[in-house]
Write a protein that holds these residues in place. Structure first.
Motif, PDB file in Angstrom:
ATOM      1  N   ALA A   1       0.841  -1.200   0.000  1.00  0.00           N
ATOM      2  CA  ALA A   1       0.000   0.000   0.000  1.00  0.00           C
ATOM      3  C   ALA A   1       0.881   1.256   0.000  1.00  0.00           C
ATOM      4  O   ALA A   1       0.678   2.182  -0.797  1.00  0.00           O
TER       5      ALA A   1
ATOM      6  N   ASP B   1      -3.404   5.997  -6.700  1.00  0.00           N
ATOM      7  CA  ASP B   1      -4.404   5.962  -5.641  1.00  0.00           C
ATOM      8  C   ASP B   1      -4.383   4.524  -5.126  1.00  0.00           C
ATOM      9  O   ASP B   1      -4.121   3.590  -5.876  1.00  0.00           O
ATOM     10  N   VAL B   2      -4.640   4.362  -3.845  1.00  0.00           N
ATOM     11  CA  VAL B   2      -4.443   3.051  -3.226  1.00  0.00           C
ATOM     12  C   VAL B   2      -5.585   2.736  -2.283  1.00  0.00           C
ATOM     13  O   VAL B   2      -6.081   3.619  -1.569  1.00  0.00           O
ATOM     14  N   LYS B   3      -6.016   1.475  -2.295  1.00  0.00           N
ATOM     15  CA  LYS B   3      -6.871   0.994  -1.207  1.00  0.00           C
ATOM     16  C   LYS B   3      -6.333  -0.345  -0.740  1.00  0.00           C
ATOM     17  O   LYS B   3      -5.925  -1.173  -1.548  1.00  0.00           O
ATOM     18  N   LYS B   4      -6.343  -0.532   0.569  1.00  0.00           N
ATOM     19  CA  LYS B   4      -5.887  -1.797   1.139  1.00  0.00           C
ATOM     20  C   LYS B   4      -6.955  -2.290   2.102  1.00  0.00           C
ATOM     21  O   LYS B   4      -7.317  -1.588   3.036  1.00  0.00           O
TER      22      LYS B   4
ATOM     23  N   TYR C   1      -6.394  -7.324   0.390  1.00  0.00           N
ATOM     24  CA  TYR C   1      -6.471  -6.849  -0.984  1.00  0.00           C
ATOM     25  C   TYR C   1      -5.770  -5.500  -1.048  1.00  0.00           C
ATOM     26  O   TYR C   1      -6.023  -4.631  -0.217  1.00  0.00           O
TER      27      TYR C   1
ATOM     28  N   ARG D   1      -5.203  -2.488  -3.913  1.00  0.00           N
ATOM     29  CA  ARG D   1      -5.495  -2.050  -5.276  1.00  0.00           C
ATOM     30  C   ARG D   1      -4.760  -0.750  -5.565  1.00  0.00           C
ATOM     31  O   ARG D   1      -4.830   0.193  -4.781  1.00  0.00           O
TER      32      ARG D   1
ATOM     33  N   PRO E   1     -12.990  -1.441  -2.409  1.00  0.00           N
ATOM     34  CA  PRO E   1     -11.825  -2.015  -1.730  1.00  0.00           C
ATOM     35  C   PRO E   1     -11.698  -3.528  -1.939  1.00  0.00           C
ATOM     36  O   PRO E   1     -10.676  -4.107  -1.613  1.00  0.00           O
TER      37      PRO E   1
END
Lengths: 613, 208
Positions: B34, B43-46, B62, B64, B72
């Motif tokens: 992340a 841009d990040v999602k964890k 996860y 992304r 998410p």
């Protein structure tokens, strides 16, 4: 500056930035990290309360006293705190009060799937529902402002996916300076809810709801994103993310405040798009209200969920959503043409499950082993020890909510059930709601045997301090509650504290008590095997050539005991081996082994010495 | 491959699925990914689900990376890259892989209680390989646990795999090491650097 924060960390951050100075709550997945994070900020008081109701009362007390306060809990915690919620909804506050309910769609670690947005409507307070970490931080700050502006507590409703997802958050380093309030309010008409005062307050809070709904029309976190006018989606919370993912071209009315609703905004939006749908997780909370406004929602040709008229029209009620579920439901509803891929590639290999189990070295294991031998009905409770239900121990017969086990066992006893009932409960759960049930057992004279499994910490939620540990959330030394004395004071005369790993003492005691009438409490005391101090004592045990594969040690369900590939020459049964990485040396297996084929710690130490020497 | 090439190869962004058993450092590895995504300008999602059991349960997270990440959750067929810290868990998550996805597997088994108590059987390597093959041919086995044990820090198999992943994605290893160093305590940095390098080299040495 942007930093990556989980939703929970973002709530704590928002509370701190908003100048919140008091936080009280009870641990519960997925809410726990809010308090743990907030407790580390400067100028902040944070505590673990004994239960959610106490926690909310404390935060209410702080808000009455003019300090911004927050109370955190998981969704079912708000059931416990509901009494407090409803009176503070009536009285309002002096300074901002935010109540955080972390709901758990899909029940990743919960007993039910209630949608706590309903509590906001039920108690007539505003509800904010963030969709990611940035909103979690922003909405927390907005919630404090709303609370003061409208003299109301505000429900900040989180869900597991928002709590435990991390994403970049813009924060400020400055904490809001909250002006000091004057003297403590002497305002009984507002704060003393005797019937005469309460009757005057009720119209006030009904009026507050309509004021809030007018305010919601221009609330910046309720916003319309116009794209194609073919489809309009009304959504809130994490469901917004799936709406964006599955319907990238649709217009969206994103509700930050999901109660009360901005009626005009919803009407305008609905009129400006061809079809309008509601996309939300769990209950048809927004959907029902939008229907009540007389707005016609898009209806699939065939009902999808059930033919009952008052349910969600397109998306499922149970379980958390994801883009695949949303896409599939939208396909069934005729909103999109392409379904998710349904073809299955067959794995052809059975996948052994990896279910949650009691850890190697867990001090609860010995009691469950004994109970499985005694075959008595066991009324369980919420905590790690619920895992006593898993095979091979398979001992828990009921488990409903925090503190339920003792009362449920008492109910069976007074109903005249033929079998003797045993209730099992952990230390923190006992402090939470077990005590009052135990007093009831003593007072109403049933013969329930209660085992308080005192592992010296709140275990399941990840090692939080509690009144038995001697430390507070902010790591201050404090009292260490004496459970035995407390039980005696409840009026239970038969109380015994034992070391949790002493299998035979537990067995003898329980067998003896089964023969006698009257209530009894066994306290099994040993710290959780995962605590740093316990880890220091790990010493893996060994199996000797005396093992003949009799299987008794397999029955304690310890992940560190494995079946070896080697068979006993006489009976052709697999011999036991001990995983040296996993074994902690708790000696339960060594105690139950009928052939003394597992070495005790002393024997292992002696053997190692002789091998070295 | 610089970031531009990475973005060209994955125009929709990258979905990582990390899976392992409690205690294997799955969470640390996902934190690193992340942070790395953010450092690379995505841009990040964890997202992670904290299981009921602290030890011995399955842990999945996860991560992304993308221009703008909404959901998410990674659903079936959406994982571009799976990092599996345990073989059985690799198999359990393989349905999540995208049609041309890549899976990195730590060649290591942690036997679940259901197997040790005789209720089920742990699939053998041949079975695992065959089953994975049905979903992707892009499979990389790394002896992460052996390497970590050789270094003298058995917990570092997660970082060995991160090293291998860095090589596979041709990301600048210095960038990744910087992120790792910020996440761990000073005294374990040299162990982790060794683990990372060894993982990185296992891929570099591989004939393509």
């Amino acid at each position: 500056m942007k930093r990556i924060l989980s939703g929970n960390e973002a709530v704590a951050r928002g509370a701190w930035e908003a100048g919140c100075s008091v936080a009280s709550g009870y641990p519960g997945t997925p809410s726990t990290e809010i308090m743990e994070t907030f407790a580390r900020y400067p100028n902040a008081y944070a505590e673990w309360a004994t239960n959610e109701k106490v926690g909310l009362d404390v935060s209410i007390g702080a808000a009455y006293a003019g300090k911004r306060a927050i109370s955190t809990m998981k969704h079912v915690g708000l059931n416990v705190a509901a009494d407090a919620l409803f009176y503070v909804a009536m009285t309002g506050v002096e300074a901002g009060l935010v109540i955080v309910s972390a709901d758990d769609p899909s029940m990743h670690s919960s007993q039910n799937e209630q949608d706590n947005r309903q509590f906001a409507k039920f108690s007539r307070i505003p509800c904010l529902d963030p969709a990611d970490s940035q909103e979690a931080r922003d909405f927390t700050i907005a919630a404090f402002d709303l609370s003061e502006q409208f003299d109301t507590p505000v429900l900040l409703r989180m869900t597991t996916r928002v709590c435990h997802t991390s994403s970049p958050v813009e924060v400020t380093e400055q904490q809001q300076q909250i002006p000091e309030k004057g003297k403590y309010p002497r305002n009984p008409a507002k704060y003393v809810m005797i019937p005469a005062n309460a009757r005057r307050r009720h119209p006030v809070i009904e009026e507050r709801v309509s004021e809030l709904s007018r305010f919601a029309e221009n609330f910046p976190y309720n916003r319309i994103e116009y794209r194609s006018k073919d489809l309009g989606i009304i959504t809130g919370g994490v469901a917004y993310q799936y709406a964006r993912e599955v319907f990238p071209n649709a217009s969206i009315l994103k509700l930050g405040m999901v109660y009360p609703l901005p009626v005009e905004m919803i009407r305008t939006f609905s009129e400006s798009v061809e079809k309008v749908i509601v996309l939300e997780e769990l209950d048809p909370f927004i959907e029902d209200q939008v229907r009540l406004m007389g707005i016609e929602l898009y209806k699939p040709a065939k009902p999808i969920n059930s033919d009952y008229a008052h349910t969600k029209s397109i998306f499922p009620i149970p379980g958390e959503l994801n883009s695949a579920i949303v896409r599939h439901a939208a396909y069934l509803a005729g909103l999109i043409n392409v379904d998710i891929k349904q073809e299955q590639i067959n794995l052809n290999v059975p996948l052994p499950a990896r279910p949650p189990t009691l850890c190697p070295g867990c001090p609860h294991r010995s009691s469950f082993y004994v109970l499985s031998k005694l075959k008595v009905p066991v009324n369980g409770d919420i905590g790690c020890y619920t895992l006593g239900v898993a095979p091979p121990l398979s001992t828990i017969d009921t488990c409903g909510c925090m503190g339920a086990g003792i009362g449920v066992a008492h109910g069976a006893a007074v109903a005249g059930d033929q079998e003797r009932h045993v209730a099992v409960i952990g230390d923190s759960t006992f402090f939470h709601t077990g005590i009052s049930a135990l007093i009831n057992v003593a007072y109403n004279r049933s013969n329930v045997i209660t085992i308080i499994m005192d592992n010296r910490v709140t275990g399941m939620t990840g090692h939080q301090e509690n009144p038995g540990t001697g430390f507070t959330l902010q790591n201050q030394a404090t009292i260490e509650l004496d459970i035995e004395k407390l039980v005696l004071a409840c009026g239970i005369e038969k109380v015994l504290t034992v070391e949790a790993f002493q299998v035979d003492v537990i067995e003898k005691t329980l067998k003896q008590w089964m023969k006698e009438d009257g209530p009894a409490v066994l306290i099994t005391r040993e710290e959780c095997a995962l605590l740093p101090s316990a880890r220091k004592r790990y010493l893996p045990l060994q199996v000797t050539d005396q093992c003949n594969g009799c299987t008794v040690c397999f029955r304690i369900g310890c992940p560190a005991i494995l079946k070896s590939e080697e068979l006993d020459p006489k009976y052709h049964r697999p011999l036991a081996i001990i995983d040296q990485e996993l074994c902690t040396g708790c000696e339960i297996c060594a105690q139950v082994c009928p052939r003394d084929a597992i070495l005790f710690r002393d024997q292992v130490i002696a053997l190692t010495k002789s091998e070295v020497g | 491959m610089d970031i531009k090439q990475l973005k060209n190869k994955y125009p929709e962004g990258i979905n990582f699925l990390l899976t392992g058993v409690g205690g294997q450092g799955t969470i640390l590895a996902s934190n690193v990914l992340a942070d790395l995504g953010m450092a690379l300008g995505f841009d990040v999602k964890k997202a992670e689900i904290h299981g009921m059991s602290q030890r011995g349960g399955n842990v999945i997270s996860y991560i992304r990376w993308g221009e703008h990440v909404y959901s998410p959750i990674i659903t079936k067929g959406e994982a571009d890259i799976i990092l599996a810290f345990e073989k059985l868990e690799a198999l359990r998550s393989i349905e999540q892989i995208s049609p041309d996805g890549m899976i990195l597997i730590n060649d290591y088994a942690i036997v679940p209680v259901t197997v040790s108590s005789g209720l089920s059987v742990y699939p053998d390597d041949e079975n695992i390989q065959e089953s994975l093959q049905k979903f992707t041919s892009n499979t990389y086995w790394v002896k992460g646990q052996d390497i970590a044990e050789e270094i003298g820090y058995p917990k570092a198999s997660n970082v060995v795999l991160l090293g291998a992943l860095t090589a596979l994605l041709a990301i600048d290893p210095k960038e990744v090491l910087k992120v790792i160093a910020a996440r761990i305590s000073q005294k374990y940095i040299s162990f982790n650097e060794q683990a990372f390098d060894s993982g990185y080299k296992t891929i570099q040495k591989r004939p393509d």
